[in-house]
Design a protein around this motif. Structure first.
Motif, short mmCIF file in Angstrom:
data_model
loop_
_atom_site.label_atom_id
_atom_site.label_comp_id
_atom_site.label_asym_id
_atom_site.label_seq_id
_atom_site.Cartn_x
_atom_site.Cartn_y
_atom_site.Cartn_z
N GLY A 238 -20.26 -2.75 -14.24
CA GLY A 238 -21.60 -2.60 -13.70
C GLY A 238 -21.65 -2.75 -12.20
O GLY A 238 -22.73 -2.91 -11.62
N LYS A 239 -20.50 -2.67 -11.54
CA LYS A 239 -20.44 -2.79 -10.08
C LYS A 239 -20.49 -1.40 -9.44
O LYS A 239 -20.07 -0.41 -10.04
N PRO A 240 -21.02 -1.30 -8.23
CA PRO A 240 -21.10 0.00 -7.54
C PRO A 240 -19.71 0.62 -7.38
O PRO A 240 -18.75 -0.09 -7.08
N ILE A 241 -19.63 1.90 -7.55
CA ILE A 241 -18.35 2.60 -7.45
C ILE A 241 -17.73 2.40 -6.06
O ILE A 241 -16.50 2.28 -5.93
N GLU A 242 -18.56 2.32 -5.01
CA GLU A 242 -18.04 2.11 -3.66
C GLU A 242 -17.33 0.77 -3.55
O GLU A 242 -16.30 0.65 -2.88
N LEU A 243 -17.87 -0.25 -4.22
CA LEU A 243 -17.26 -1.58 -4.19
C LEU A 243 -15.94 -1.57 -4.95
O LEU A 243 -14.94 -2.15 -4.50
N VAL A 244 -15.92 -0.92 -6.08
CA VAL A 244 -14.70 -0.81 -6.87
C VAL A 244 -13.62 -0.09 -6.08
O VAL A 244 -12.46 -0.51 -6.05
N GLN A 245 -13.99 0.98 -5.41
CA GLN A 245 -13.02 1.73 -4.60
C GLN A 245 -12.50 0.91 -3.43
O GLN A 245 -11.31 1.00 -3.07
N THR A 246 -13.36 0.09 -2.85
CA THR A 246 -12.94 -0.78 -1.75
C THR A 246 -11.90 -1.79 -2.21
O THR A 246 -10.88 -2.01 -1.54
N VAL A 247 -12.15 -2.40 -3.37
CA VAL A 247 -11.20 -3.37 -3.92
C VAL A 247 -9.88 -2.69 -4.26
O VAL A 247 -8.80 -3.20 -3.94
N TRP A 248 -9.94 -1.52 -4.89
CA TRP A 248 -8.73 -0.80 -5.27
C TRP A 248 -7.92 -0.37 -4.05
O TRP A 248 -6.70 -0.42 -4.04
N ARG A 249 -8.64 -0.01 -2.98
CA ARG A 249 -7.97 0.38 -1.74
C ARG A 249 -7.18 -0.79 -1.17
O ARG A 249 -6.09 -0.62 -0.63
N ARG A 250 -7.75 -1.99 -1.28
CA ARG A 250 -7.03 -3.17 -0.80
C ARG A 250 -5.76 -3.41 -1.61
O ARG A 250 -4.73 -3.79 -1.06
N VAL A 251 -5.84 -3.20 -2.90
CA VAL A 251 -4.65 -3.36 -3.75
C VAL A 251 -3.56 -2.39 -3.31
O VAL A 251 -2.39 -2.76 -3.14
N LEU A 252 -3.93 -1.13 -3.11
CA LEU A 252 -2.95 -0.11 -2.74
C LEU A 252 -2.38 -0.35 -1.35
O LEU A 252 -1.17 -0.22 -1.13
N ASN A 253 -3.23 -0.70 -0.41
CA ASN A 253 -2.80 -0.84 0.98
C ASN A 253 -1.95 -2.08 1.25
O ASN A 253 -1.32 -2.18 2.30
N THR A 254 -1.97 -3.03 0.32
CA THR A 254 -1.21 -4.26 0.54
C THR A 254 0.00 -4.37 -0.40
O THR A 254 0.58 -5.44 -0.53
#
Length: 289
Positions: A238-254
């Motif tokens: 139920g979280k905004p897709i933009e927030l989910v993408q931000t979190v996932w981007r952090r996982v990938l970038n680190t």
């Protein structure tokens, strides 16, 4: 598609979790030939929970705590770190790292106080060096305090607080660690204290990340444990897709923070790619016979 909520995430068997981690610590320390553990005590929930688990696993006489403040460390964090050490009755050392940091300032010709990231990351790297000095001095292992949330989004300093031998709570999300702290008897003032590495004045983890751990954790739970894509995770949490993408981007970038240094393949068998120590039928390395 399952509905993923914070309530379900924290509803785990903390008795099992505690025993599993205790067994893990005991096994690692025994196999390493060490006499115990060294841990940095920050006064936060992660280090406090880890310290409690270490004492349960190894006994108070085999655990040494280091309190390593800098001027950016709030007095309440020092107070809470001392509370944990004294409550657990472990030996601890208080070492203000200000003079050590100043030596870097005076010795590095390009030192720039305005570079917040470069200067901030010096602090955990100085602490790592001191922790390993004590570990070498007293034949102990350095125990890290990072949790699954921080590890996945890369919210730690490479070769700083990320430079450790083991991570006992590394498979528990931040919110789960908080409830484990409650289970172990930590006061709410520590268990639910806002997290911060205190690398500069007034720094908080959630302020820097721009998202609450409660949201980070359910999103990571969907993305990592349920292996959902970002669209599915947004729907399930139920979280905004933009927030989910931000979190996932952090996982990938680190991802680089969670790996050993990369070695280019040159020979037939390359470290970190396809090399392993050959063993004979007895399980003993051929190079050790």
């Amino acid at each position: 598609m399952p509905r993923i909520t914070l309530e379900n995430l924290v509803r785990i068997d903390y008795d099992y979790v505690t025993q599993r981690i205790i067994d893990f610590i005991r096994s690692y320390v025994k196999d390493s030939g060490a006499t115990g553990a060294i841990i940095g005590l920050s006064g936060g929930v992660d280090s406090s929970v880890t310290a409690y688990l270490l004492v349960k696993a190894l006994g108070k006489d085999n655990v040494i705590g280091l309190i390593l403040p800098y001027k950016t460390t709030p007095p309440e964090d020092i107070r809470d770190a001392k509370y944990v050490a004294e409550n657990l009755e472990i030996k601890y050392y208080y070492i203000d790292i200000g003079k050590i940091r100043n030596a870097f300032v005076e010795s590095i010709p390009v030192f720039d106080e305005s570079d917040k990231i470069a200067t901030g990351n010096l602090l955990p790297r100085i602490r790592m060096t001191i922790l390993y000095y004590f570990a070498n001095r007293f034949n102990k292992v350095v125990v890290g305090t990072g949790d699954k949330s921080e590890l996945l989004i890369g919210y730690f300093t490479k070769y700083g607080d990320g430079g450790v031998d083991i991570l006992p709570i590394g498979d528990l999300y931040k919110t789960q660690v908080r409830y484990l702290g409650k289970y172990l008897g930590l006061p709410d003032s520590i268990a639910f204290k806002p997290s911060s590495p205190r690398l500069w004045e007034d720094q908080t983890a959630e302020g820097e990340l721009g998202v609450k751990y409660e949201d980070i954790d359910v999103i990571l739970h969907a993305l990592i444990d349920y292996r959902m894509n970002t669209e599915q995770a947004a729907e399930a949490t139920g979280k905004p897709i933009e927030l989910v993408q931000t979190v996932w981007r952090r996982v990938l970038n680190t991802e680089h923070k969670r790996k050993m240094p990369i070695v280019p393949r040159i020979s037939m068998r390359t470290l970190g790619i396809d090399w392993r120590m050959p063993v004979n039928k007895t399980g003993v390395s051929e190079f050790m016979e």
